[in-house]
Motif scaffolding. Structure first.
Motif, PDB file in Angstrom:
ATOM      1  N   ARG A   8      39.595 -25.239 -81.181  1.00  0.00           N
ATOM      2  CA  ARG A   8      39.647 -26.518 -80.480  1.00  0.00           C
ATOM      3  C   ARG A   8      38.218 -27.004 -80.286  1.00  0.00           C
ATOM      4  N   ASP A  24      45.208 -34.630 -85.091  1.00  0.00           N
ATOM      5  CA  ASP A  24      46.283 -35.283 -84.323  1.00  0.00           C
ATOM      6  C   ASP A  24      47.379 -35.829 -85.229  1.00  0.00           C
ATOM      7  N   TRP A  29      51.858 -30.108 -87.056  1.00  0.00           N
ATOM      8  CA  TRP A  29      52.361 -29.999 -85.678  1.00  0.00           C
ATOM      9  C   TRP A  29      53.874 -30.163 -85.625  1.00  0.00           C
ATOM     10  N   TYR A  36      52.457 -26.045 -81.459  1.00  0.00           N
ATOM     11  CA  TYR A  36      52.124 -27.203 -80.621  1.00  0.00           C
ATOM     12  C   TYR A  36      52.412 -26.899 -79.149  1.00  0.00           C
ATOM     13  N   SER A  37      53.530 -26.273 -78.886  1.00  0.00           N
ATOM     14  CA  SER A  37      53.894 -25.933 -77.515  1.00  0.00           C
ATOM     15  C   SER A  37      52.877 -24.985 -76.891  1.00  0.00           C
ATOM     16  N   SER A  40      49.270 -26.798 -76.441  1.00  0.00           N
ATOM     17  CA  SER A  40      49.258 -27.915 -75.492  1.00  0.00           C
ATOM     18  C   SER A  40      49.372 -27.446 -74.050  1.00  0.00           C
ATOM     19  N   ASN A  41      49.484 -26.141 -73.837  1.00  0.00           N
ATOM     20  CA  ASN A  41      49.598 -25.613 -72.476  1.00  0.00           C
ATOM     21  C   ASN A  41      48.655 -24.448 -72.222  1.00  0.00           C
ATOM     22  N   TYR A  52      45.633 -29.579 -70.740  1.00  0.00           N
ATOM     23  CA  TYR A  52      46.821 -30.012 -71.459  1.00  0.00           C
ATOM     24  C   TYR A  52      46.428 -30.912 -72.621  1.00  0.00           C
ATOM     25  N   TRP A  53      46.399 -30.345 -73.813  1.00  0.00           N
ATOM     26  CA  TRP A  53      46.065 -31.115 -75.001  1.00  0.00           C
ATOM     27  C   TRP A  53      47.310 -31.850 -75.466  1.00  0.00           C
ATOM     28  N   GLN A  54      47.140 -33.105 -75.834  1.00  0.00           N
ATOM     29  CA  GLN A  54      48.238 -33.903 -76.362  1.00  0.00           C
ATOM     30  C   GLN A  54      47.767 -34.611 -77.622  1.00  0.00           C
ATOM     31  N   ARG A  55      48.654 -34.665 -78.583  1.00  0.00           N
ATOM     32  CA  ARG A  55      48.333 -35.411 -79.802  1.00  0.00           C
ATOM     33  C   ARG A  55      48.116 -36.877 -79.462  1.00  0.00           C
ATOM     34  N   TRP A  63      42.023 -30.119 -82.777  1.00  0.00           N
ATOM     35  CA  TRP A  63      42.189 -28.785 -83.360  1.00  0.00           C
ATOM     36  C   TRP A  63      41.864 -28.841 -84.838  1.00  0.00           C
TER      37      TRP A  63
END
Length: 83
Positions: A8, A24, A29, A36-37, A40-41, A52-55, A63
């Motif tokens: 990351r 992204d 993903w 992804y799950s 993202s946590n 909390y990573w989000q596309r 990433w």
């Protein structure tokens, strides 16, 4: 993560972003929803804003696979905040 070496990268200025595998917009993903799950946590003790990573969120982080990281980046700069 699940046999995939991912890095990351965080650009605090949000200037650069990877456009290849695991970016992204990458369909990987969607193919690997469990990865992804997981990513993202992730727990980030010192930087809760990166937790909390989000596309597609324009937060300056992305990433990239370890192999692509080595192929595309010859220098990295690390800044440590000792506050």
């Amino acid at each position: 993560v699940k046999g995939n070496l991912l890095v990351r990268v965080y650009d605090p200025w949000g200037i650069e972003s990877w456009q290849g595998d695991w970016s992204d917009a990458s369909t990987l993903w969607d193919t690997y929803k469990e990865i992804y799950s997981i990513v993202s946590n992730l727990e980030t003790e010192n930087y809760p804003e990166l937790r909390y990573w989000q596309r597609f969120r324009k937060d300056g982080s992305f990433w990239i696979s370890w192999d692509n990281f080595l192929k595309n980046y010859s220098h990295i700069y690390i800044c440590v905040n000792f506050s």
